[in-house]
Write a protein that holds these residues in place. Structure first.
Motif, PDB file in Angstrom:
ATOM      1  N   LEU A  39      -1.877   0.009   0.216  1.00  0.00           N
ATOM      2  CA  LEU A  39      -1.522   1.420   0.050  1.00  0.00           C
ATOM      3  C   LEU A  39      -2.283   2.087  -1.087  1.00  0.00           C
ATOM      4  O   LEU A  39      -2.711   3.239  -0.962  1.00  0.00           O
ATOM      5  CB  LEU A  39      -0.013   1.554  -0.179  1.00  0.00           C
ATOM      6  N   TYR A  40      -2.468   1.381  -2.191  1.00  0.00           N
ATOM      7  CA  TYR A  40      -3.173   1.978  -3.337  1.00  0.00           C
ATOM      8  C   TYR A  40      -4.579   2.431  -2.948  1.00  0.00           C
ATOM      9  O   TYR A  40      -5.005   3.542  -3.295  1.00  0.00           O
ATOM     10  CB  TYR A  40      -3.239   0.976  -4.492  1.00  0.00           C
ATOM     11  N   ASP A  41      -5.297   1.591  -2.196  1.00  0.00           N
ATOM     12  CA  ASP A  41      -6.649   1.955  -1.750  1.00  0.00           C
ATOM     13  C   ASP A  41      -6.610   3.188  -0.858  1.00  0.00           C
ATOM     14  O   ASP A  41      -7.462   4.076  -0.967  1.00  0.00           O
ATOM     15  CB  ASP A  41      -7.290   0.790  -0.985  1.00  0.00           C
ATOM     16  N   ASP A  42      -5.615   3.271   0.019  1.00  0.00           N
ATOM     17  CA  ASP A  42      -5.503   4.419   0.921  1.00  0.00           C
ATOM     18  C   ASP A  42      -5.188   5.699   0.157  1.00  0.00           C
ATOM     19  O   ASP A  42      -5.744   6.764   0.451  1.00  0.00           O
ATOM     20  CB  ASP A  42      -4.419   4.163   1.969  1.00  0.00           C
ATOM     21  N   ILE A  43      -4.320   5.614  -0.826  1.00  0.00           N
ATOM     22  CA  ILE A  43      -3.958   6.791  -1.615  1.00  0.00           C
ATOM     23  C   ILE A  43      -5.154   7.315  -2.389  1.00  0.00           C
ATOM     24  O   ILE A  43      -5.425   8.526  -2.432  1.00  0.00           O
ATOM     25  CB  ILE A  43      -2.800   6.466  -2.583  1.00  0.00           C
ATOM     26  N   VAL A  44      -5.917   6.419  -3.002  1.00  0.00           N
ATOM     27  CA  VAL A  44      -7.094   6.844  -3.767  1.00  0.00           C
ATOM     28  C   VAL A  44      -8.146   7.451  -2.849  1.00  0.00           C
ATOM     29  O   VAL A  44      -8.785   8.454  -3.183  1.00  0.00           O
ATOM     30  CB  VAL A  44      -7.686   5.643  -4.549  1.00  0.00           C
ATOM     31  N   ARG A  45      -8.334   6.891  -1.660  1.00  0.00           N
ATOM     32  CA  ARG A  45      -9.351   7.395  -0.737  1.00  0.00           C
ATOM     33  C   ARG A  45      -8.969   8.755  -0.152  1.00  0.00           C
ATOM     34  O   ARG A  45      -9.759   9.688  -0.167  1.00  0.00           O
ATOM     35  CB  ARG A  45      -9.586   6.384   0.397  1.00  0.00           C
ATOM     36  N   VAL A  46      -7.740   8.861   0.358  1.00  0.00           N
ATOM     37  CA  VAL A  46      -7.306  10.116   0.969  1.00  0.00           C
ATOM     38  C   VAL A  46      -7.037  11.186  -0.083  1.00  0.00           C
ATOM     39  O   VAL A  46      -7.281  12.368   0.130  1.00  0.00           O
ATOM     40  CB  VAL A  46      -6.050   9.880   1.842  1.00  0.00           C
ATOM     41  N   HIS A  47      -6.531  10.773  -1.232  1.00  0.00           N
ATOM     42  CA  HIS A  47      -6.311  11.673  -2.372  1.00  0.00           C
ATOM     43  C   HIS A  47      -5.382  12.842  -1.996  1.00  0.00           C
ATOM     44  O   HIS A  47      -5.751  14.015  -2.130  1.00  0.00           O
ATOM     45  CB  HIS A  47      -7.664  12.190  -2.869  1.00  0.00           C
ATOM     46  N   PRO A  48      -4.167  12.541  -1.524  1.00  0.00           N
ATOM     47  CA  PRO A  48      -3.258  13.629  -1.142  1.00  0.00           C
ATOM     48  C   PRO A  48      -2.737  14.381  -2.359  1.00  0.00           C
ATOM     49  O   PRO A  48      -2.511  13.799  -3.417  1.00  0.00           O
ATOM     50  CB  PRO A  48      -2.125  12.884  -0.433  1.00  0.00           C
ATOM     51  N   ARG A  49      -2.523  15.679  -2.193  1.00  0.00           N
ATOM     52  CA  ARG A  49      -1.950  16.488  -3.261  1.00  0.00           C
ATOM     53  C   ARG A  49      -0.446  16.271  -3.375  1.00  0.00           C
ATOM     54  O   ARG A  49       0.133  16.461  -4.442  1.00  0.00           O
ATOM     55  CB  ARG A  49      -2.231  17.974  -3.011  1.00  0.00           C
ATOM     56  N   GLU A  50       0.177  15.911  -2.267  1.00  0.00           N
ATOM     57  CA  GLU A  50       1.629  15.701  -2.251  1.00  0.00           C
ATOM     58  C   GLU A  50       1.944  14.626  -1.230  1.00  0.00           C
ATOM     59  O   GLU A  50       1.318  14.552  -0.175  1.00  0.00           O
ATOM     60  CB  GLU A  50       2.352  17.001  -1.889  1.00  0.00           C
ATOM     61  N   VAL A  51       2.939  13.796  -1.538  1.00  0.00           N
ATOM     62  CA  VAL A  51       3.379  12.747  -0.629  1.00  0.00           C
ATOM     63  C   VAL A  51       4.860  12.939  -0.335  1.00  0.00           C
ATOM     64  O   VAL A  51       5.664  13.188  -1.245  1.00  0.00           O
ATOM     65  CB  VAL A  51       3.133  11.347  -1.224  1.00  0.00           C
ATOM     66  N   VAL A  52       5.207  12.837   0.938  1.00  0.00           N
ATOM     67  CA  VAL A  52       6.590  12.994   1.375  1.00  0.00           C
ATOM     68  C   VAL A  52       7.151  11.624   1.750  1.00  0.00           C
ATOM     69  O   VAL A  52       6.546  10.886   2.530  1.00  0.00           O
ATOM     70  CB  VAL A  52       6.686  13.944   2.592  1.00  0.00           C
ATOM     71  N   LEU A  53       8.315  11.304   1.184  1.00  0.00           N
ATOM     72  CA  LEU A  53       9.030  10.075   1.506  1.00  0.00           C
ATOM     73  C   LEU A  53      10.401  10.433   2.065  1.00  0.00           C
ATOM     74  O   LEU A  53      10.926  11.524   1.788  1.00  0.00           O
ATOM     75  CB  LEU A  53       9.205   9.205   0.255  1.00  0.00           C
ATOM     76  N   SER A  54      10.977   9.521   2.828  1.00  0.00           N
ATOM     77  CA  SER A  54      12.319   9.764   3.343  1.00  0.00           C
ATOM     78  C   SER A  54      13.316   9.743   2.192  1.00  0.00           C
ATOM     79  O   SER A  54      13.106   9.072   1.173  1.00  0.00           O
ATOM     80  CB  SER A  54      12.701   8.706   4.382  1.00  0.00           C
ATOM     81  N   ARG A  55      14.411  10.472   2.356  1.00  0.00           N
ATOM     82  CA  ARG A  55      15.423  10.555   1.307  1.00  0.00           C
ATOM     83  C   ARG A  55      15.978   9.177   0.967  1.00  0.00           C
ATOM     84  O   ARG A  55      16.348   8.910  -0.192  1.00  0.00           O
ATOM     85  CB  ARG A  55      16.541  11.476   1.779  1.00  0.00           C
ATOM     86  N   GLU A  56      16.007   8.266   1.949  1.00  0.00           N
ATOM     87  CA  GLU A  56      16.541   6.925   1.719  1.00  0.00           C
ATOM     88  C   GLU A  56      15.744   6.157   0.672  1.00  0.00           C
ATOM     89  O   GLU A  56      16.292   5.337  -0.056  1.00  0.00           O
ATOM     90  CB  GLU A  56      16.556   6.138   3.034  1.00  0.00           C
TER      91      GLU A  56
END
Length: 205
Positions: A39-56
């Motif tokens: 996941l860390y590699d994907d986050i750095v590559r895509v570089h999203p401004r915001e990430v949405v997670l489920s409330r759970e």
């Protein structure tokens, strides 16, 4: 970007995750299956401004997903969705004026259950917050690791493709040297190409 695990319970490195991300300005829509370890590699590559997670996931203790996002100083939002939204997608071969003729569920049989959950989470969040400003979305395009050159997060940062290693920013990076784009959408597309080059064997002539 939305991230969806198979279960919100404590995650391990080999647990599968579904990713879904959108360029809100262009409507380009992508999905990918990954693992907690990658996941860390994907986050750095895509570089999203915001990430949405489920409330759970907000109440899960020692959540590695939240730790990765915190390390990258990524804005995190939490959202609940009761049922997958029914959205209209723009077929690649049709003009935008014809979009009203087409409706599709936000995933296809090619997507994993985690990807489908991420798509539903992300589109639900966008519909809830953007309302009448909701963009016309392309059909979700599944990203396959074999179709591109893999660059891990540390290599991506060391090569200074998109950001400088010392002070951040784009000055002196590969992106700044080759950038001739005139729109912000074009710049993001160029950045995506540089950070995820296609394998020659997967290109179609």
């Amino acid at each position: 970007m939305a991230i969806s695990p198979a279960t919100p319970s404590p995650l391990k490195e080999d647990n599968d995750l579904g990713l879904a991300w959108i360029d809100v300005s262009t409507g380009e829509f992508f999905t990918k299956s990954t693992t907690v370890e990658s996941l860390y590699d994907d986050i750095v590559r895509v570089h999203p401004r915001e990430v949405v997670l489920s409330r759970e996931m907000e109440s899960v203790e020692s959540c590695p997903v939240r730790e990765i996002l915190r390390a990258e100083c990524t804005v995190v939002s939490y959202f609940d969705i009761a049922s997958p939204p029914h959205l209209q997608f723009l077929p690649p071969s049709l003009p935008e004026s014809d979009i009203s003729m087409y409706a599709s569920h936000p995933s296809t049989p090619d997507h994993s259950s985690q990807e489908s959950s991420a798509v539903s989470l992300l589109t639900g969040y966008l519909q809830s917050n953007l309302l009448e400003y909701m963009p016309s979305l392309s059909a979700p395009s599944k990203e396959v690791a074999e179709a591109r050159m893999e660059i891990d997060a540390h290599t991506l940062k060391s090569l200074e493709i998109r950001e400088g290693a010392q002070e951040g920013g784009a000055i002196g990076t590969l992106l700044s040297c080759v950038k001739r784009t005139v729109t912000s959408g074009g710049t993001r597309l160029l950045s995506r190409w540089l950070c995820a080059s296609q394998n020659h064997s997967s290109r179609h002539v």
